[in-house]
Scaffold this motif. Structure first.
Motif, PDB file in Angstrom:
ATOM      1  N   GLY A  98      -8.186   0.103   6.058  1.00 54.50           N
ATOM      2  CA  GLY A  98      -7.320  -1.025   6.346  1.00 54.50           C
ATOM      3  C   GLY A  98      -6.562  -1.416   5.087  1.00 54.50           C
ATOM      4  N   GLN A  99      -5.276  -1.657   5.224  1.00 52.16           N
ATOM      5  CA  GLN A  99      -4.412  -1.963   4.070  1.00 52.16           C
ATOM      6  C   GLN A  99      -3.836  -3.372   4.229  1.00 52.16           C
ATOM      7  OE1 GLN A  99      -3.602  -1.969   1.157  1.00 52.16           O
ATOM      8  NE2 GLN A  99      -2.315  -0.179   0.689  1.00 52.16           N
ATOM      9  N   VAL A 100      -3.388  -3.930   3.121  1.00 49.75           N
ATOM     10  CA  VAL A 100      -2.763  -5.253   3.168  1.00 49.75           C
ATOM     11  C   VAL A 100      -1.509  -5.198   4.037  1.00 49.75           C
ATOM     12  CG1 VAL A 100      -3.646  -5.822   0.879  1.00 49.75           C
ATOM     13  CG2 VAL A 100      -1.340  -4.883   1.110  1.00 49.75           C
ATOM     14  N   GLN A 101      -1.085  -6.358   4.512  1.00 51.10           N
ATOM     15  CA  GLN A 101       0.105  -6.417   5.363  1.00 51.10           C
ATOM     16  C   GLN A 101       1.341  -5.965   4.589  1.00 51.10           C
ATOM     17  OE1 GLN A 101      -1.847  -8.865   4.473  1.00 51.10           O
ATOM     18  NE2 GLN A 101      -0.762 -10.761   3.965  1.00 51.10           N
ATOM     19  N   SER A 102       2.282  -5.393   5.311  1.00 50.28           N
ATOM     20  CA  SER A 102       3.436  -4.732   4.687  1.00 50.28           C
ATOM     21  C   SER A 102       4.231  -5.658   3.778  1.00 50.28           C
ATOM     22  CB  SER A 102       4.360  -4.156   5.779  1.00 50.28           C
ATOM     23  OG  SER A 102       3.678  -3.242   6.586  1.00 50.28           O
ATOM     24  N   GLU A 103       4.443  -6.903   4.187  1.00 49.75           N
ATOM     25  CA  GLU A 103       5.290  -7.798   3.397  1.00 49.75           C
ATOM     26  C   GLU A 103       4.654  -8.184   2.066  1.00 49.75           C
ATOM     27  OE1 GLU A 103       3.148 -10.451   6.474  1.00 49.75           O
ATOM     28  OE2 GLU A 103       4.108  -8.473   6.388  1.00 49.75           O
ATOM     29  N   ALA A 104       3.347  -7.936   1.914  1.00 52.43           N
ATOM     30  CA  ALA A 104       2.667  -8.283   0.663  1.00 52.43           C
ATOM     31  C   ALA A 104       2.518  -7.098  -0.280  1.00 52.43           C
ATOM     32  CB  ALA A 104       1.292  -8.868   0.970  1.00 52.43           C
ATOM     33  N   ARG A 105       2.974  -5.936   0.126  1.00 54.01           N
ATOM     34  CA  ARG A 105       2.815  -4.729  -0.703  1.00 54.01           C
ATOM     35  C   ARG A 105       3.529  -4.871  -2.027  1.00 54.01           C
ATOM     36  NH1 ARG A 105       0.823  -1.232  -1.414  1.00 54.01           N
ATOM     37  NH2 ARG A 105       1.452   0.783  -0.599  1.00 54.01           N
ATOM     38  N   ARG A 107       2.619  -6.485  -4.595  1.00 56.84           N
ATOM     39  CA  ARG A 107       2.457  -7.781  -5.261  1.00 56.84           C
ATOM     40  C   ARG A 107       1.058  -7.959  -5.842  1.00 56.84           C
ATOM     41  NH1 ARG A 107       5.157 -11.852  -0.713  1.00 56.84           N
ATOM     42  NH2 ARG A 107       7.355 -11.250  -1.052  1.00 56.84           N
ATOM     43  N   GLU A 108       0.256  -6.912  -5.800  1.00 54.96           N
ATOM     44  CA  GLU A 108      -1.171  -7.004  -6.085  1.00 54.96           C
ATOM     45  C   GLU A 108      -1.775  -8.130  -5.238  1.00 54.96           C
ATOM     46  OE1 GLU A 108      -4.464  -7.126  -9.700  1.00 54.96           O
ATOM     47  OE2 GLU A 108      -2.327  -7.159 -10.217  1.00 54.96           O
ATOM     48  N   ALA A 109      -1.560  -7.987  -3.943  1.00 55.13           N
ATOM     49  CA  ALA A 109      -2.088  -8.949  -2.987  1.00 55.13           C
ATOM     50  C   ALA A 109      -3.612  -8.850  -2.942  1.00 55.13           C
ATOM     51  CB  ALA A 109      -1.490  -8.685  -1.607  1.00 55.13           C
ATOM     52  N   PHE A 110      -4.233  -9.706  -2.153  1.00 55.83           N
ATOM     53  CA  PHE A 110      -5.682  -9.756  -2.064  1.00 55.83           C
ATOM     54  C   PHE A 110      -6.244  -8.380  -1.715  1.00 55.83           C
ATOM     55  CE2 PHE A 110      -9.476 -10.782   0.670  1.00 55.83           C
ATOM     56  CZ  PHE A 110     -10.296 -11.220  -0.371  1.00 55.83           C
ATOM     57  N   GLN A 111      -7.051  -7.828  -2.624  1.00 55.90           N
ATOM     58  CA  GLN A 111      -7.719  -6.531  -2.455  1.00 55.90           C
ATOM     59  C   GLN A 111      -6.739  -5.360  -2.322  1.00 55.90           C
ATOM     60  OE1 GLN A 111     -10.368  -7.194   0.906  1.00 55.90           O
ATOM     61  NE2 GLN A 111     -11.958  -8.035  -0.414  1.00 55.90           N
ATOM     62  N   GLU A 112      -5.539  -5.494  -2.813  1.00 51.11           N
ATOM     63  CA  GLU A 112      -4.561  -4.414  -2.693  1.00 51.11           C
ATOM     64  C   GLU A 112      -4.833  -3.316  -3.716  1.00 51.11           C
ATOM     65  OE1 GLU A 112       0.265  -3.527  -2.759  1.00 51.11           O
ATOM     66  OE2 GLU A 112      -0.493  -5.486  -3.364  1.00 51.11           O
ATOM     67  N   ILE A 113      -4.697  -2.084  -3.264  1.00 52.93           N
ATOM     68  CA  ILE A 113      -4.756  -0.906  -4.128  1.00 52.93           C
ATOM     69  C   ILE A 113      -3.679   0.063  -3.655  1.00 52.93           C
ATOM     70  CG2 ILE A 113      -6.106   1.149  -4.718  1.00 52.93           C
ATOM     71  CD1 ILE A 113      -8.592  -0.495  -4.682  1.00 52.93           C
ATOM     72  N   LEU A 158      -3.904   2.008   6.702  1.00 54.90           N
ATOM     73  CA  LEU A 158      -3.369   1.361   7.895  1.00 54.90           C
ATOM     74  C   LEU A 158      -3.019  -0.088   7.577  1.00 54.90           C
ATOM     75  CD1 LEU A 158      -6.244   2.582  10.264  1.00 54.90           C
ATOM     76  CD2 LEU A 158      -4.048   3.742   9.862  1.00 54.90           C
ATOM     77  N   PRO A 159      -1.755  -0.393   7.260  1.00 56.21           N
ATOM     78  CA  PRO A 159      -1.380  -1.784   7.015  1.00 56.21           C
ATOM     79  C   PRO A 159      -1.765  -2.671   8.193  1.00 56.21           C
ATOM     80  CG  PRO A 159       0.388  -0.312   6.331  1.00 56.21           C
ATOM     81  CD  PRO A 159      -0.621   0.530   7.055  1.00 56.21           C
ATOM     82  N   GLU A 160      -2.297  -3.841   7.879  1.00 51.37           N
ATOM     83  CA  GLU A 160      -2.841  -4.719   8.903  1.00 51.37           C
ATOM     84  C   GLU A 160      -1.811  -5.090   9.971  1.00 51.37           C
ATOM     85  OE1 GLU A 160      -5.268  -8.996   9.068  1.00 51.37           O
ATOM     86  OE2 GLU A 160      -4.680  -8.098   7.149  1.00 51.37           O
ATOM     87  N   ASP A 161      -0.588  -5.391   9.553  1.00 52.75           N
ATOM     88  CA  ASP A 161       0.434  -5.792  10.521  1.00 52.75           C
ATOM     89  C   ASP A 161       0.892  -4.619  11.375  1.00 52.75           C
ATOM     90  OD1 ASP A 161       1.505  -5.020   7.889  1.00 52.75           O
ATOM     91  OD2 ASP A 161       3.447  -5.149   8.884  1.00 52.75           O
ATOM     92  N   MET A 162       0.875  -3.408  10.812  1.00 50.10           N
ATOM     93  CA  MET A 162       1.251  -2.225  11.583  1.00 50.10           C
ATOM     94  C   MET A 162       0.300  -2.020  12.765  1.00 50.10           C
ATOM     95  SD  MET A 162       0.447   1.190  12.283  1.00 50.10           S
ATOM     96  CE  MET A 162      -0.745   1.598  11.017  1.00 50.10           C
ATOM     97  N   LEU A 163      -0.963  -2.348  12.575  1.00 51.92           N
ATOM     98  CA  LEU A 163      -1.952  -2.138  13.624  1.00 51.92           C
ATOM     99  C   LEU A 163      -1.802  -3.112  14.783  1.00 51.92           C
ATOM    100  CD1 LEU A 163      -5.139  -1.465  11.463  1.00 51.92           C
ATOM    101  CD2 LEU A 163      -3.826   0.214  12.773  1.00 51.92           C
ATOM    102  N   THR A 164      -1.163  -4.248  14.543  1.00 55.92           N
ATOM    103  CA  THR A 164      -0.991  -5.225  15.624  1.00 55.92           C
ATOM    104  C   THR A 164       0.377  -5.133  16.284  1.00 55.92           C
ATOM    105  OG1 THR A 164      -0.279  -6.916  14.038  1.00 55.92           O
ATOM    106  CG2 THR A 164      -2.641  -6.826  14.577  1.00 55.92           C
TER     107      THR A 164
END
Length: 548
Positions: A98-105, A107-113, A158-164
């Motif tokens: 699971g990946q951070v939502q696309s709009e936060a990529r 930005r070193e968002a929460f738990q982003e790698i 899998l970006p979180e928003d892509m999955l929804t």
């Protein structure tokens, strides 16, 4: 129109997935929701490294990609230990993150790698799916990459928003395995080289074998009276009581077998890379130009000639290569027949455990009891440590798909692998061997075994130290013990606390009844063996090593 989560699960179903190991995360809730409506078994694990090792074990035992799902950041990095095992051991596996939502990529968002940078070294391919309509394409490609050429792990994020998001996508179709076939001229050339040889040997290893190809290669070895060694932790590829079996080509190799390999005039290296451990630190064959005439058969052409330059290089999987050998037979009795018999006799002597050693527990006698009292289709698993020598040297593997152990030497592998093996083969006995240090790397997966009622038997060889490291420490820095002592729990009580069965063995004669009680309990079980730390190897004590 379907959500990305539904499309991911549809693609898994289309590709024949029956089981998944996971640690849940909010980043891929849409996938978990879609799994609710399928027959896919979902094993909920207690740590992502254990989940990834379970997926590796499924891939190792079936030849089909094991599937693991974890959440972003710390979940993904925990899983990297299993990725490393699968990469070095050439095991097909797919890790979904699971990946951070696309709009936060970015930005070193929460738990982003950035997983392409993080995991490229330990995966064959790292991909990220931005458009749900492309999920069938990416997932089917992941299966193809994981299984083709040299098998290995693939990572899909899998970006979180892509999955929804919903999309219209074509129905996923299953991947098609790609095989490399040997040419008729290559097979003919191999026959000529064997006919001209005086001291040949085959060393088999790697993956992309089946029970049929294993049986076919044994018949080939019988026709040619060809001695066969199994590469490190690939012993299940040849029946150890077959008269052509010469022994394990791995750590602590039988010196007689090492001598035969060095003096061979022809080596058929089939399925494996012959890396550092099986080659005894690249000493059994010289790199890049072996003294022996080398025939190297491997499914990935990029590996042929990379470390050893072969006289004959064949890009083919073991399955297809062995099938092509069906019509290849010697003109008469090979001149090395007596040598093959001598090599098998040397293996039988080498694999007979010592009856005595330091302390009240004699592991040699315990191994003899296990050999006499477990079925031939028992699956043995282990991680890394000196204790594993008792399995690799003294258990005589008889059947294919009865071994799950990391050639990469990863500690903690045995218990999650045993959980996976028992889930895969509920009708077969599964025995995990672990050291006290090894067990506590992923011992929490014992809770997974309890939850899913998977009655594995875990033999914890407890000597209170990191044994392999202490052995090297005493050799290099005698008497200067540093950072290798351990303080352990009561492992039998720990098993009972989890809801399993626990036994403690302090004398050799206690083991048989403890094992039978563990088997009869119908529960996941731990048998703790309290081993004298002096019994550091089957034939040497710590004092021997300390004194040189």
């Amino acid at each position: 129109m379907k959500t990305g989560g539904q499309l991911v699960v549809d693609a898994l179903v289309a590709n024949g997935v029956k089981r998944i190991a996971c640690v849940p995360g909010e980043s891929y809730l849409a996938v978990l929701d879609a799994l609710y409506d399928t027959d896919i078994d979902v094993l909920v694990c207690r740590q992502e490294g254990g989940a990834a090792m379970m997926a590796d074990a499924w891939g190792r035992l079936t030849g089909e990609p094991g599937i693991c799902m974890v959440t972003r950041g710390p979940g993904a990095t925990n899983a990297s230990a299993g990725l490393h095992v699968a990469r070095q051991d050439s095991i097909p596996m797919i890790l979904f993150i699971g990946q951070v939502q696309s709009e936060a990529r970015e930005r070193e968002a929460f738990q982003e790698i950035e997983y392409r940078r993080a995991f490229t070294e330990v995966a064959k391919w790292v991909g990220e799916i931005d458009d749900p309509a492309r999920i069938p394409e990416f997932v089917t490609r992941a299966f193809a990459v994981a299984t083709s050429g040299r098998p290995g792990p693939v990572v899909l994020t899998l970006p979180e928003d892509m999955l929804t998001r919903s999309a219209e996508a074509p129905a996923a179709k299953p991947y098609q395995p790609v095989e490399g076939h040997p040419g008729p001229a290559q097979v003919k050339r191999l026959g000529e080289m064997l006919a001209a040889a005086k001291r040949p040997i085959a060393i088999i290893g790697g993956t992309r074998w089946t029970s049929e190809s294993v049986a076919d290669f044994q018949r080939f070895a019988e026709r040619w009276k060809l001695p066969v060694g199994c590469s490190f932790r690939r012993q299940m590829l040849f029946d150890h009581l077959h008269p052509m079996y010469a022994g394990d080509v791995g750590i602590g190799i039988n010196p007689a077998l090492a001598k035969e390999i060095k003096e061979a005039d022809l080596v058929l290296l089939l399925g494996g890379r012959f890396s550092e451990m099986p080659s005894s630190g690249y000493t059994l064959m010289d790199s890049p130009y072996p003294r022996q005439t080398l025939v190297h058969v491997y499914p990935d052409s990029s590996e042929l000639g990379r470390v050893y330059r072969p006289e004959l290089a064949i890009a083919a999987s073991p399955n297809d290569f062995v099938a092509a050998l069906e019509g290849l037979a010697p003109a008469g009795e090979p001149v090395w027949s007596e040598r093959s018999e001598i090599m098998h006799a040397a293996y039988l002597k080498w694999s007979t455990p010592p009856e005595t050693g330091p302390g009240a527990v004699q592991m040699g006698q315990i191994m003899n009891w296990i050999e006499a009292n477990v079925p031939q289709d028992t699956v043995f698993t282990n991680g890394a440590g000196n204790y594993a020598t008792w399995v690799h040297r003294f258990h005589r593997f008889r059947r294919f798909a009865t071994q799950a152990a990391p050639a990469s030497g990863s500690m903690g592998y045995g218990l999650p692998a045993a959980v996976a093996a028992k889930q895969l083969h509920p009708d077969r006995e599964v025995i995990c061997f672990a050291g006290d240090g090894c067990f506590l790397m992923h011992g929490q997966e014992f809770a997974t075994a309890v939850r899913y009622r998977l009655p594995i038997i875990t033999v914890v060889v407890n000597n209170g130290i990191y044994g392999t490291i202490r052995m090297h420490q005493e050799r290099e820095y005698p008497g200067r013990v540093s950072a290798t002592d351990l303080t352990n729990p009561d492992f039998a009580a720990l098993a009972r606390a989890y809801g399993g069965h626990g036994e403690t063995v302090e004398k050799t004669e206690e083991f048989a009844d403890a094992f039978l009680r563990a088997r009869a309990s119908g529960k996941p079980a731990i048998i703790e063996i309290k081993l004298d730390p002096e019994a550091i190897t089957p034939t040497r004590t710590l004092t021997d090593i300390r004194n040189g």
